[in-house]
Scaffold this active site. Structure first.
Site, PDB file in Angstrom:
ATOM      1  N   ARG A  93       1.917  -5.010   6.052  1.00  0.00           N
ATOM      2  CA  ARG A  93       1.173  -3.996   5.311  1.00  0.00           C
ATOM      3  C   ARG A  93       1.911  -2.668   5.441  1.00  0.00           C
ATOM      4  O   ARG A  93       2.224  -2.224   6.548  1.00  0.00           O
ATOM      5  CB  ARG A  93      -0.269  -3.845   5.811  1.00  0.00           C
ATOM      6  CG  ARG A  93      -1.026  -2.809   4.975  1.00  0.00           C
ATOM      7  CD  ARG A  93      -2.526  -2.784   5.190  1.00  0.00           C
ATOM      8  NE  ARG A  93      -3.134  -1.888   4.206  1.00  0.00           N
ATOM      9  CZ  ARG A  93      -4.398  -1.902   3.832  1.00  0.00           C
ATOM     10  NH1 ARG A  93      -5.215  -2.791   4.357  1.00  0.00           N
ATOM     11  NH2 ARG A  93      -4.845  -1.050   2.936  1.00  0.00           N
ATOM     12  N   SER A 133      -6.677  -5.722  -6.064  1.00  0.00           N
ATOM     13  CA  SER A 133      -7.830  -6.289  -5.371  1.00  0.00           C
ATOM     14  C   SER A 133      -9.079  -6.138  -6.240  1.00  0.00           C
ATOM     15  O   SER A 133      -9.108  -5.311  -7.163  1.00  0.00           O
ATOM     16  CB  SER A 133      -8.046  -5.581  -4.030  1.00  0.00           C
ATOM     17  OG  SER A 133      -8.652  -4.321  -4.249  1.00  0.00           O
ATOM     18  N   ASP A 148       0.832  -1.213   0.000  1.00  0.00           N
ATOM     19  CA  ASP A 148       0.000   0.000   0.000  1.00  0.00           C
ATOM     20  C   ASP A 148       0.866   1.263   0.000  1.00  0.00           C
ATOM     21  O   ASP A 148       2.007   1.238   0.480  1.00  0.00           O
ATOM     22  CB  ASP A 148      -0.884  -0.044   1.257  1.00  0.00           C
ATOM     23  CG  ASP A 148      -2.125   0.811   1.121  1.00  0.00           C
ATOM     24  OD1 ASP A 148      -2.363   1.371   0.026  1.00  0.00           O
ATOM     25  OD2 ASP A 148      -2.860   0.928   2.124  1.00  0.00           O
ATOM     26  N   HIS A 172       2.891   3.676  -8.901  1.00  0.00           N
ATOM     27  CA  HIS A 172       2.750   2.258  -9.238  1.00  0.00           C
ATOM     28  C   HIS A 172       4.021   1.734  -9.912  1.00  0.00           C
ATOM     29  O   HIS A 172       4.469   0.623  -9.655  1.00  0.00           O
ATOM     30  CB  HIS A 172       1.540   2.032 -10.140  1.00  0.00           C
ATOM     31  CG  HIS A 172       0.245   2.394  -9.472  1.00  0.00           C
ATOM     32  ND1 HIS A 172      -0.040   2.065  -8.167  1.00  0.00           N
ATOM     33  CD2 HIS A 172      -0.843   3.063  -9.921  1.00  0.00           C
ATOM     34  CE1 HIS A 172      -1.249   2.505  -7.846  1.00  0.00           C
ATOM     35  NE2 HIS A 172      -1.752   3.123  -8.896  1.00  0.00           N
ATOM     36  N   ARG A 195      -5.580  -2.478   8.432  1.00  0.00           N
ATOM     37  CA  ARG A 195      -6.748  -3.274   8.029  1.00  0.00           C
ATOM     38  C   ARG A 195      -6.303  -4.453   7.175  1.00  0.00           C
ATOM     39  O   ARG A 195      -5.238  -4.424   6.575  1.00  0.00           O
ATOM     40  CB  ARG A 195      -7.693  -2.427   7.166  1.00  0.00           C
ATOM     41  CG  ARG A 195      -8.310  -1.244   7.836  1.00  0.00           C
ATOM     42  CD  ARG A 195      -9.381  -0.648   6.917  1.00  0.00           C
ATOM     43  NE  ARG A 195      -8.813  -0.072   5.705  1.00  0.00           N
ATOM     44  CZ  ARG A 195      -8.357   1.172   5.592  1.00  0.00           C
ATOM     45  NH1 ARG A 195      -8.390   1.976   6.635  1.00  0.00           N
ATOM     46  NH2 ARG A 195      -7.867   1.610   4.465  1.00  0.00           N
ATOM     47  N   LEU A 196      -7.207  -5.468   7.081  1.00  0.00           N
ATOM     48  CA  LEU A 196      -6.909  -6.607   6.201  1.00  0.00           C
ATOM     49  C   LEU A 196      -7.471  -6.394   4.799  1.00  0.00           C
ATOM     50  O   LEU A 196      -7.012  -7.031   3.845  1.00  0.00           O
ATOM     51  CB  LEU A 196      -7.467  -7.908   6.791  1.00  0.00           C
ATOM     52  CG  LEU A 196      -6.809  -8.371   8.094  1.00  0.00           C
ATOM     53  CD1 LEU A 196      -7.408  -9.700   8.536  1.00  0.00           C
ATOM     54  CD2 LEU A 196      -5.294  -8.491   7.947  1.00  0.00           C
ATOM     55  N   LEU A 216      11.944 -20.228  -4.419  1.00  0.00           N
ATOM     56  CA  LEU A 216      10.894 -19.338  -3.891  1.00  0.00           C
ATOM     57  C   LEU A 216       9.653 -19.351  -4.779  1.00  0.00           C
ATOM     58  O   LEU A 216       9.755 -19.239  -6.007  1.00  0.00           O
ATOM     59  CB  LEU A 216      11.448 -17.902  -3.814  1.00  0.00           C
ATOM     60  CG  LEU A 216      10.440 -16.803  -3.441  1.00  0.00           C
ATOM     61  CD1 LEU A 216      10.038 -16.913  -1.968  1.00  0.00           C
ATOM     62  CD2 LEU A 216      11.024 -15.417  -3.716  1.00  0.00           C
TER      63      LEU A 216
HETATM   64  C1  V07 Z   1       1.574  -3.903  -9.640  1.00  0.00           C
HETATM   65  C2  V07 Z   1       3.360  -2.567  -8.502  1.00  0.00           C
HETATM   66  C3  V07 Z   1       3.523  -2.951  -7.060  1.00  0.00           C
HETATM   67  C4  V07 Z   1       2.731  -2.079  -6.132  1.00  0.00           C
HETATM   68  C5  V07 Z   1       1.280  -2.367  -6.109  1.00  0.00           C
HETATM   69  C6  V07 Z   1       0.411  -1.862  -7.250  1.00  0.00           C
HETATM   70  C7  V07 Z   1       1.093  -1.693  -8.573  1.00  0.00           C
HETATM   71  C8  V07 Z   1       3.990  -6.412 -10.094  1.00  0.00           C
HETATM   72  C9  V07 Z   1       2.898  -7.009 -10.678  1.00  0.00           C
HETATM   73  C10 V07 Z   1       2.821  -8.344 -11.248  1.00  0.00           C
HETATM   74  C11 V07 Z   1       1.638  -9.063 -11.221  1.00  0.00           C
HETATM   75  C12 V07 Z   1       1.576 -10.365 -11.740  1.00  0.00           C
HETATM   76  C13 V07 Z   1       2.703 -10.921 -12.281  1.00  0.00           C
HETATM   77  C14 V07 Z   1       3.886 -10.217 -12.318  1.00  0.00           C
HETATM   78  C15 V07 Z   1       3.946  -8.935 -11.803  1.00  0.00           C
HETATM   79  C16 V07 Z   1       1.872  -6.071 -10.572  1.00  0.00           C
HETATM   80  C17 V07 Z   1      -0.196  -5.103 -10.733  1.00  0.00           C
HETATM   81  C18 V07 Z   1       0.250  -3.981 -10.074  1.00  0.00           C
HETATM   82  C19 V07 Z   1      -1.607  -5.187 -11.188  1.00  0.00           C
HETATM   83  F1  V07 Z   1       2.669 -12.169 -12.766  1.00  0.00           F
HETATM   84  N1  V07 Z   1       3.676  -5.206  -9.644  1.00  0.00           N
HETATM   85  N2  V07 Z   1       2.379  -4.977  -9.926  1.00  0.00           N
HETATM   86  N3  V07 Z   1       0.593  -6.156 -10.977  1.00  0.00           N
HETATM   87  N4  V07 Z   1       2.011  -2.770  -8.970  1.00  0.00           N
END
Ligand code: V07
Length: 256
Positions: free
Chosen positions: A203, A80, A35, A52, A209-210, A146
């Protein structure tokens, strides 16, 4: 003889180094609610999507940290089911991140023997997102290190509703009776059925919060919160959370 509990290991060249992987009580499964990306951006006067993108850099950093600590499963809450309510352009940007992340990091994940997995619904995800994650899962399927588990379009209550529907359907079909339903059967109908429950939930960004994340699976987990925004979360913060976990005695409610 090597002592299994020894925290120090002698290498072939005679040097001795801390062997974190065998240090006591490393959490097997760490889950993180990532977050604070939007807040990080706003504080810097940047658009939310810049947060992001910065957060994505943290993902590979913390994957390395978890791998080096000897964590077995790292679950990251990336998107989410509630995140669909965000502006269309932001959702579109987020949906491109899995592909971008995998294009730049999959080689390193292969080198590290990391296995990529996903929990959450593929329904409603753009096909380019689904395809990117599927390809990564296929390519890493035989890796034995991992497990990097992305929660993508995931919501815990929906997961539980689906489990109940599955189980009720089997009861209606006569596969077993209502009195056969127990915790292990519910576990086996969740998307995480082949994973241990998280030992530690982290978090970031100050929320306590969860938020509909792994409600069943987190029943006994240690919770660790920090005010640090996800893009600023570092290996040092991660190691701090692990150290806090190691210090807490896990008593599962026993009266000792
Ligand atoms: C997202 C970057 C991290 C912060 C949180 C929101 C934005 C990596 C992935 C990802 C997802 C699946 C996968 C490989 C990488 C990702 C979303 C958002 C939607 F197989 N970061 N990240 N996916 N953020």
């Amino acid at each position: 003889m090597m002592n299994k509990l020894s925290k120090w290991m002698q290498k072939k060249d005679g040097s001795v180094e801390e062997n974190d992987k065998q240090a006591d009580n490393i959490p097997q499964h760490v889950a993180i609610i990532m977050d604070g990306n939007g807040r990080w951006a706003r504080r810097k006067g940047l658009p939310r999507v810049a947060g992001h993108r910065a957060g994505m850099k943290t993902v590979i950093e913390i994957t390395r940290a978890a791998d080096e600590k000897g964590v077995k499963v790292l679950t990251l809450y990336a998107f989410s089911t509630e995140n669909w309510k965000r502006p269309l352009e932001e959702v579109d940007f987020l949906m491109r991140l899995p592909g971008q992340f995998l294009a730049s990091e999959l080689d390193e994940l292969m080198d590290r023997n990391v296995q990529v997995r996903m929990v959450g619904s593929e329904e409603n995800l753009p096909s380019f997102t689904v395809e990117a994650v599927r390809r990564a899962q296929e390519r890493t399927a035989n890796n034995t290190g991992l497990i990097l588990n992305f929660a993508l379009n995931y919501g815990s209550r929906t997961e539980i509703v689906k489990a109940i529907q599955d189980i009720a359907g089997k009861v209606a079909d006569g596969a077993f009776s209502v009195s056969d339903i127990d915790e292990s059967m519910i576990h086996d109908h969740l998307e995480t059925k082949n994973l241990p429950d998280p030992d530690l939930l982290i978090r970031t960004s100050g929320e306590l919060r969860l938020s509909n994340f792994m409600l069943w699976q987190l029943a006994y987990s240690e919770l660790w919160f920090t005010d640090v925004y996800w893009p600023d979360f570092s290996q040092e913060h991660f190691n701090e959370a692990i150290a806090a976990y190691q210090q807490r005695s896990r008593r599962y409610g026993a009266l000792t």
